[in-house]
Design a protein around this motif. Structure first.
Motif, PDB file in Angstrom:
ATOM      1  N   MET A   1     -21.665  11.746 -11.580  1.00  0.00           N
ATOM      2  CA  MET A   1     -20.259  12.101 -11.536  1.00  0.00           C
ATOM      3  C   MET A   1     -20.047  13.212 -10.510  1.00  0.00           C
ATOM      4  N   ALA A   2     -19.124  12.992  -9.599  1.00  0.00           N
ATOM      5  CA  ALA A   2     -18.839  13.966  -8.534  1.00  0.00           C
ATOM      6  C   ALA A   2     -18.183  15.222  -9.112  1.00  0.00           C
ATOM      7  N   GLN A   3     -18.340  16.317  -8.389  1.00  0.00           N
ATOM      8  CA  GLN A   3     -17.737  17.588  -8.796  1.00  0.00           C
ATOM      9  C   GLN A   3     -17.174  18.316  -7.584  1.00  0.00           C
ATOM     10  N   LEU A   4     -16.271  19.258  -7.873  1.00  0.00           N
ATOM     11  CA  LEU A   4     -15.725  20.156  -6.860  1.00  0.00           C
ATOM     12  C   LEU A   4     -16.491  21.466  -6.958  1.00  0.00           C
ATOM     13  N   TYR A   5     -17.171  21.827  -5.851  1.00  0.00           N
ATOM     14  CA  TYR A   5     -17.957  23.049  -5.797  1.00  0.00           C
ATOM     15  C   TYR A   5     -17.233  24.075  -4.940  1.00  0.00           C
ATOM     16  N   TYR A   6     -17.190  25.308  -5.437  1.00  0.00           N
ATOM     17  CA  TYR A   6     -16.650  26.426  -4.659  1.00  0.00           C
ATOM     18  C   TYR A   6     -17.787  27.410  -4.468  1.00  0.00           C
TER      19      TYR A   6
ATOM     20  N   LYS B   1     -11.963   4.578   4.650  1.00  0.00           N
ATOM     21  CA  LYS B   1     -11.739   3.162   4.943  1.00  0.00           C
ATOM     22  C   LYS B   1     -12.503   2.757   6.209  1.00  0.00           C
ATOM     23  N   ARG B   2     -12.532   3.657   7.205  1.00  0.00           N
ATOM     24  CA  ARG B   2     -13.236   3.389   8.466  1.00  0.00           C
ATOM     25  C   ARG B   2     -14.739   3.291   8.251  1.00  0.00           C
ATOM     26  N   HIS B   3     -15.273   4.245   7.512  1.00  0.00           N
ATOM     27  CA  HIS B   3     -16.695   4.252   7.151  1.00  0.00           C
ATOM     28  C   HIS B   3     -16.836   5.099   5.895  1.00  0.00           C
ATOM     29  N   GLY B   4     -17.446   4.540   4.874  1.00  0.00           N
ATOM     30  CA  GLY B   4     -17.546   5.200   3.569  1.00  0.00           C
ATOM     31  C   GLY B   4     -18.026   6.638   3.648  1.00  0.00           C
ATOM     32  N   ILE B   5     -17.311   7.511   2.989  1.00  0.00           N
ATOM     33  CA  ILE B   5     -17.648   8.937   2.955  1.00  0.00           C
ATOM     34  C   ILE B   5     -18.398   9.222   1.657  1.00  0.00           C
ATOM     35  N   ASP B   6     -19.550   9.886   1.781  1.00  0.00           N
ATOM     36  CA  ASP B   6     -20.374  10.214   0.619  1.00  0.00           C
ATOM     37  C   ASP B   6     -20.174  11.641   0.128  1.00  0.00           C
ATOM     38  N   CYS B   7     -19.613  12.504   0.978  1.00  0.00           N
ATOM     39  CA  CYS B   7     -19.424  13.910   0.607  1.00  0.00           C
ATOM     40  C   CYS B   7     -18.393  14.541   1.541  1.00  0.00           C
ATOM     41  N   VAL B   8     -17.561  15.421   0.988  1.00  0.00           N
ATOM     42  CA  VAL B   8     -16.597  16.181   1.781  1.00  0.00           C
ATOM     43  C   VAL B   8     -17.049  17.642   1.781  1.00  0.00           C
ATOM     44  N   LEU B   9     -17.091  18.236   2.973  1.00  0.00           N
ATOM     45  CA  LEU B   9     -17.484  19.632   3.136  1.00  0.00           C
ATOM     46  C   LEU B   9     -16.336  20.384   3.801  1.00  0.00           C
ATOM     47  N   VAL B  10     -15.971  21.525   3.233  1.00  0.00           N
ATOM     48  CA  VAL B  10     -14.840  22.307   3.737  1.00  0.00           C
ATOM     49  C   VAL B  10     -15.307  23.719   4.059  1.00  0.00           C
TER      50      VAL B  10
ATOM     51  N   ILE C   1     -23.576  28.289   7.739  1.00  0.00           N
ATOM     52  CA  ILE C   1     -24.906  27.701   7.955  1.00  0.00           C
ATOM     53  C   ILE C   1     -25.293  26.836   6.761  1.00  0.00           C
ATOM     54  N   GLU C   2     -24.890  27.235   5.567  1.00  0.00           N
ATOM     55  CA  GLU C   2     -25.152  26.435   4.361  1.00  0.00           C
ATOM     56  C   GLU C   2     -24.419  25.099   4.452  1.00  0.00           C
ATOM     57  N   LEU C   3     -23.164  25.125   4.880  1.00  0.00           N
ATOM     58  CA  LEU C   3     -22.393  23.889   5.045  1.00  0.00           C
ATOM     59  C   LEU C   3     -23.070  22.976   6.070  1.00  0.00           C
TER      60      LEU C   3
ATOM     61  N   CYS D   1     -11.969   9.265  -6.579  1.00  0.00           N
ATOM     62  CA  CYS D   1     -12.849   8.540  -5.655  1.00  0.00           C
ATOM     63  C   CYS D   1     -14.325   8.777  -5.958  1.00  0.00           C
ATOM     64  N   ASP D   2     -14.596   9.679  -6.888  1.00  0.00           N
ATOM     65  CA  ASP D   2     -15.961  10.015  -7.300  1.00  0.00           C
ATOM     66  C   ASP D   2     -16.833  10.436  -6.114  1.00  0.00           C
ATOM     67  N   VAL D   3     -16.245  11.266  -5.241  1.00  0.00           N
ATOM     68  CA  VAL D   3     -16.952  11.807  -4.077  1.00  0.00           C
ATOM     69  C   VAL D   3     -17.032  13.330  -4.240  1.00  0.00           C
ATOM     70  N   PRO D   4     -18.232  13.899  -4.134  1.00  0.00           N
ATOM     71  CA  PRO D   4     -18.349  15.353  -4.275  1.00  0.00           C
ATOM     72  C   PRO D   4     -17.691  16.092  -3.113  1.00  0.00           C
ATOM     73  N   VAL D   5     -17.130  17.261  -3.443  1.00  0.00           N
ATOM     74  CA  VAL D   5     -16.519  18.139  -2.446  1.00  0.00           C
ATOM     75  C   VAL D   5     -17.161  19.511  -2.588  1.00  0.00           C
ATOM     76  N   LEU D   6     -17.683  20.024  -1.470  1.00  0.00           N
ATOM     77  CA  LEU D   6     -18.267  21.356  -1.443  1.00  0.00           C
ATOM     78  C   LEU D   6     -17.432  22.203  -0.500  1.00  0.00           C
ATOM     79  N   ALA D   7     -16.821  23.249  -1.038  1.00  0.00           N
ATOM     80  CA  ALA D   7     -15.935  24.109  -0.255  1.00  0.00           C
ATOM     81  C   ALA D   7     -16.535  25.510  -0.177  1.00  0.00           C
ATOM     82  N   TYR D   8     -16.570  26.058   1.043  1.00  0.00           N
ATOM     83  CA  TYR D   8     -17.164  27.368   1.308  1.00  0.00           C
ATOM     84  C   TYR D   8     -16.095  28.315   1.833  1.00  0.00           C
ATOM     85  N   GLY D   9     -16.103  29.551   1.337  1.00  0.00           N
ATOM     86  CA  GLY D   9     -15.138  30.513   1.854  1.00  0.00           C
ATOM     87  C   GLY D   9     -15.248  31.876   1.206  1.00  0.00           C
TER      88      GLY D   9
END
Length: 192
Positions: free
Chosen positions: A1-6, A77-86, A17-19, A107-115
């Protein structure tokens, strides 16, 4: 199960650099990532995530009006995304964070956000505030003050002087900001 990481920290803790490292790890395994960065931060060029140690990565820029969910759906839609990084997620607006939540939940895609979490006045940024509310996992990336204690505050420096007034968002790097522990932030001491 995907999660939103902060993943938050003060300046100079290695968020970018981690991203870049996470993106590399996904791609090395044949996975596709969507890397996003707010257009307001153009210190290293438009659409560039850059670490202070010199490693860079291309990214898609987003602005206040960008619908991140629509952008994701188009790219997916263009090409399947496995992870979003912000990168620099403190500059996101409430609707951006809610759109990231929708990517995770629908969409069950993990998102990792850095800030950053807090600004130079020790107040939350809008993006940080909503990341703290909506994130499934909140992780601190640690760095240190000049004294060796854990840095938790960011001081703005103008003409060599510590300032606590001014606009919340003034994009800058080591020339304008320094990470400090709470004691030295409150004392206004920038170094020995």
């Amino acid at each position: 199960m995907a999660q939103l990481y902060y993943r938050y920290s003060t300046m100079n803790a290695g968020k970018s650099i981690e991203l870049i490292k996470v993106a590399y790890n996904y791609e090395e395994r044949g996975k596709r990532v969507l890397v996003l960065t707010p257009s307001i931060d153009d210190r290293f060029g438009v659409g560039v995530v850059a670490s202070r140690i010199g490693i860079t990565r291309e990214a898609i820029t987003i602005n206040e009006e960008t619908n991140v969910l629509e952008l994701f759906m188009k790219e997916n839609k263009r090409h399947g995304i496995d992870c979003v990084l912000v990168d620099e997620c403190q500059f996101l607006k409430k609707h951006h964070v809610q759109e990231l939540v929708e990517i995770v939940d629908s969409c069950d895609v993990p998102v990792l956000a850095y800030g950053l979490k807090n600004d130079f006045k020790n107040e939350l940024f809008e993006g940080s505030y909503y990341m703290l509310i909506y994130a499934d996992k909140i992780e601190e990336i640690k760095t240190i003050c000049w004294c060796g204690r854990k840095a938790t505050m960011v001081a703005r420096v103008v003409d060599g002087k510590f300032v606590k007034t001014g606009e919340q968002i003034v994009v800058g790097g080591n020339d304008m900001y320094i990470s400090l522990c709470r004691k030295h932030y409150n004392d206004g001491r920038l170094g020995e």
